[in-house]
Design an enzyme around this catalytic site. Structure first.
Site, PDB file in Angstrom:
ATOM      1  N   SER A 154      -1.971   2.945  -4.040  1.00  0.00           N
ATOM      2  CA  SER A 154      -0.570   3.367  -4.066  1.00  0.00           C
ATOM      3  C   SER A 154      -0.188   3.819  -5.474  1.00  0.00           C
ATOM      4  O   SER A 154      -0.776   4.767  -5.986  1.00  0.00           O
ATOM      5  CB  SER A 154       0.308   2.222  -3.546  1.00  0.00           C
ATOM      6  OG  SER A 154       1.608   2.668  -3.256  1.00  0.00           O
ATOM      7  N   ASP A 172       1.604   6.929   6.955  1.00  0.00           N
ATOM      8  CA  ASP A 172       2.116   6.251   5.761  1.00  0.00           C
ATOM      9  C   ASP A 172       3.514   6.763   5.406  1.00  0.00           C
ATOM     10  O   ASP A 172       3.687   7.950   5.134  1.00  0.00           O
ATOM     11  CB  ASP A 172       1.158   6.506   4.596  1.00  0.00           C
ATOM     12  CG  ASP A 172       1.448   5.650   3.372  1.00  0.00           C
ATOM     13  OD1 ASP A 172       2.578   5.158   3.250  1.00  0.00           O
ATOM     14  OD2 ASP A 172       0.538   5.499   2.547  1.00  0.00           O
ATOM     15  N   HIS A 180       0.387   2.794   5.375  1.00  0.00           N
ATOM     16  CA  HIS A 180       0.128   2.518   3.965  1.00  0.00           C
ATOM     17  C   HIS A 180      -0.878   1.388   3.770  1.00  0.00           C
ATOM     18  O   HIS A 180      -1.600   1.371   2.782  1.00  0.00           O
ATOM     19  CB  HIS A 180       1.452   2.161   3.286  1.00  0.00           C
ATOM     20  CG  HIS A 180       1.397   2.174   1.788  1.00  0.00           C
ATOM     21  ND1 HIS A 180       1.199   3.322   1.067  1.00  0.00           N
ATOM     22  CD2 HIS A 180       1.513   1.176   0.871  1.00  0.00           C
ATOM     23  CE1 HIS A 180       1.204   3.038  -0.229  1.00  0.00           C
ATOM     24  NE2 HIS A 180       1.392   1.738  -0.374  1.00  0.00           N
TER      25      HIS A 180
END
Length: 758
Positions: free
Chosen positions: A603, A688, A723
């Site tokens: 991320s 995501d 995600h």
């Protein structure tokens, strides 16, 4: 009072067999025996690989402040996730990934079996006491998901004790399975329960389900004993759900850019269309959060940006009445809880950057008393209230602390706190997290782990000052914590700042002469603390001679609020240069060499990896960027992308010239250039909502176009996940298995299939 966070995000051969660094001589040729065992099948598979996918180029010009950027891969963004051309390209990349890894598939399968073999498949979590019941989760042999269960407490009149245990055996009260996630997940590629909230009277449960990975939930309410639905499900909501008494729920919904913006009151069995909107946050910089007080008498609805947080409260006996507790003051961040006739408020400002703790009467919230003053060297991170006690979670010198205080009787004046007791921990570096505890008791429950200590649950008696271990994760396969060493070292950044590095390795395998492989991990954003926690999968690296290290770089919150402030906005590059400094420290001190150094981040940590790859590709042998936030400038210029508006107070607003050019100078997609890069693995999730799949897709496409080396570049996009990758506990191990296989292949550490099995 734990607050949730919702946010975004070259093969180098030495010219000599010795690598000289000032004051240190490290051998770069002392390779582990496994280096010479690369299988013939693996080498042949590399030479027979098909050509990697080549994304078509469609010129897309973007101009601002007289600067023109051309993004030839902008077409890869498809908000509907249904464009045939885009999906076809992602499938080509996935096919190429499978082809590239096919020669090591048996080794990867063996690795997966090894990871899975460490897990106690049939297990029970540490039971939590609520009213007359113990609540817990159970895992079953071969099943991906948990069962939510409870058991009656026969002697529920006795006050909780650290020595309490749930009855077992044939004479124990029967177990009741409230919800079996395995049944609910049947036929689905993805399934996740975001919250599981039992009503105060223990008769109902509300749980939130996500079946795509997009973090948009459906909340169902059922009768615990019968499983009968109570009313229709609530659709299109977040996982923030709390009971307001036994007859109502409060929940949060999102706007079209997935910003939590409305808080609602739902009366049981009423239609969702008739729910009452308690508050609508119209400023798109702010998002709503929801939490219950430990006393369960109040709910708090907070509106927060990255620098400001203000709080409303409602009495659960009168849930229609929402009142202001702390006003909106830009730059002031407040959190609240309740005990007796007082609210407790944690407050941070520019001057009080590490926060102070206040108390005020419920009936006169403007009359505040400072209980814990601001301290420049100690960050007040969280508090947990009990009827007679207060537990304070703090950080000092990068290490976490828990201090407990006995409070005056309810109704007596509250003054500054004295005589706190500190909880002791067993490792030099570790990770602790609050856990729900029984408000009316003197027992504090917390989670503990370290790089060598498996996840553990402790109950701490705040009067007696003793901790009792209630549960430690069983690690199968002969694991012995005494085989591993944990350390903390400090690297000097370019400006002299000392950066902590947490390190673990297996002491009988590591030579510390520069010949050991090392995986360096980093994050460094959102004030999130990247604390040293246990991961049983990581043992597969440590037991093969890897060193694992965490760089606690600026932009995180490990050393207090200023540590974060010095790694954001126009100081963001400190995050990247700190990471590079940590890598150079590890090389200089013979933990590894460039030829043995691998890096990883997810991320916003993937942004870190992308940035340092562009800045110092010569420093690393291999890199893993998970769901990486790499198209920073383009994303931050587009307020229609989920989370962008709220992120302007993290990265800056590039609609302002100063931020535009600073952001452009480090945004990974904008800085890919014609140079050699190390071996790289990039992952993404099609659904995501935090980092759009198109960001890593564009990054990979541009790397394929620009890079000048023949090193491996792989991209894997999970088409049925978001995600956090796959949802099943075993499915997630597949990602670790192929990641570790990729890294060991890059380091020429893969044995032949036969020797791996032997």
């Amino acid at each position: 009072m734990l607050r949730s966070v919702f946010c975004k995000h070259t093969l180098l051969i030495s010219t000599s067999s010795w690598l000289y660094l000032p004051g240190v001589i490290c051998s770069s040729s002392s390779l582990s025996s496994s280096d010479s065992k690369t299988s013939t099948a693996t080498m042949m598979s590399l030479s027979k690989l098909p050509s990697p996918p080549v994304a078509k180029k469609v010129e897309h010009k973007m101009e601002l402040f007289g600067d023109v950027r051309v993004d030839n891969y902008y077409w890869l963004r498809d908000d509907s996730r249904s464009d045939p051309q885009v999906l076809a390209y992602l499938k080509q990349e996935n096919d190429y990934f499978e082809s590239a890894m096919s020669g090591t598939k048996k080794i990867e399968d063996n690795m997966f079996a090894e990871l899975k073999g460490r897990i106690m498949q049939e297990d029970v979590s540490a039971p939590f006491r609520q009213g007359s019941y113990y609540y817990y989760t159970r895992t079953l042999e071969g099943k991906e998901y948990v069962q939510h269960c409870r058991q009656l407490i026969r002697n529920n009149e006795a006050p909780p004790s650290v020595h309490d245990t749930m009855e077992t055996g044939p004479d124990a009260p029967p177990e009741h399975v409230i919800l079996d996630e395995n049944v609910k997940a049947e036929g689905r590629d993805f399934y996740s329960v975001g919250c599981f909230q039992v009503s105060p009277d223990n008769k109902l449960v509300a749980y939130a389900e996500d079946t795509k990975g997009d973090e948009i939930y459906t909340v169902s309410i059922i009768d615990i004993e019968t499983g009968t639905p109570v009313g229709k499900p609530l659709v299109g909501v977040t996982a923030s759900v709390e009971w307001a008494g036994n007859e109502a729920l409060v929940y949060i919904t999102m706007d079209e850019i997935l910003r939590p913006d409305k808080a609602w009151l739902h009366k049981l069995e009423a239609d969702q269309s008739n729910d009452i909107c308690l508050y609508h946050e119209k400023d798109d910089i702010y998002s709503l959060g929801l939490q219950a007080s430990e006393s369960k008498k109040f709910l708090f609805i907070a509106s927060e940006s990255k620098i400001t947080r203000f709080v409303f409260y409602l009495d659960v006996s009168k849930p229609e009445e929402l009142r202001v507790l702390t006003p909106r003051v830009v730059g002031v961040d407040t959190s609240a809880s309740h005990r007796g006739n007082h609210f407790f408020i944690t407050r941070r400002s520019d001057e009080l950057f590490n926060s102070e703790l206040l108390a005020c009467p419920v009936d006169n919230t403007s009359e505040t008393t400072v209980l814990i003053p601001h301290r420049e060297s100690v960050k007040l991170q969280d508090i947990q209230l009990f009827i007679d006690h207060l537990a304070v979670y703090e950080r000092e010198g990068g290490l976490q602390k828990i201090t407990t205080y006995r409070l005056p009787a309810v109704g007596e004046p509250l003054k500054s706190l004295q005589g706190g007791k500190s909880v002791e921990f067993i490792d030099p570096v570790y990770s602790i997290d609050p856990s729900e505890s029984v408000f009316s008791s003197r027992i504090l429950r917390f989670h503990y782990s370290s790089l060598r200590t498996p996840p553990s649950v402790y109950d701490y008696d705040m009067d007696m000052g003793i901790s009792v271990l209630k549960k430690i994760e069983t690690v199968l396969g002969g694991f012995d914590t005494n085989n591993y060493v944990t350390e903390r070292k400090w690297a000097s950044a370019s400006d002299g700042t000392q950066i902590p590095i947490c390190i673990v390795y297996r002491k009988n395998l590591v030579k510390l002469d520069g010949s050991d492989p090392l995986l360096l991990s980093g994050y460094g954003s959102y004030e999130i603390c990247n604390d040293p926690a246990f991961n049983s999968s990581r043992l597969s690296l440590l037991d093969r001679g890897f060193i694992f290290a965490i760089a606690q770089i600026r932009g995180g919150g490990e050393l207090g609020r200023q540590w974060y402030e010095n790694g954001k906005f126009l100081k963001k590059k400190n995050t990247f240069t700190d990471f590079i400094a940590c890598a150079e420290y590890l090389i200089k001190n013979c933990y590894c060499t460039k030829e043995k150094l691998c890096i990883e981040g997810r991320s916003a940590g993937g942004l870190l990896i992308g940035a340092v790859l562009n800045m110092r590709p010569d420093l690393f042998k291999a890199a893993v960027a998970g769901v990486p936030f790499v198209d920073v400038l383009t994303t931050m210029l587009d307020p229609t992308i989920p989370l962008t508006t709220a992120e302007w107070e993290e990265w800056g607003d590039p609609r302002k010239e100063e931020f535009y050019f600073y952001m452009k100078s480090y945004s990974p997609v904008d800085n890919v250039k014609a140079q050699n890069y190390p071996h790289i693995l990039v992952t993404a999730g099609l659904n995501d909502p935090r980092v759009m799949y198109s960001e890593p897709a564009k990054f990979v496409a541009k790397l394929r176009e620009m890079k000048t080396d023949d090193n491996t570049l792989l991209f894997k996009c999970e088409l049925g996940a978001g995600h956090f990758s796959k949802s099943g506990r075993f499915e997630r191990l597949r990602e670790a298995a192929f990641t570790y296989t990729f890294l060991m292949r890059a380091l020429s550490m893969l044995p032949s299939v036969g020797s791996e099995q032997s």
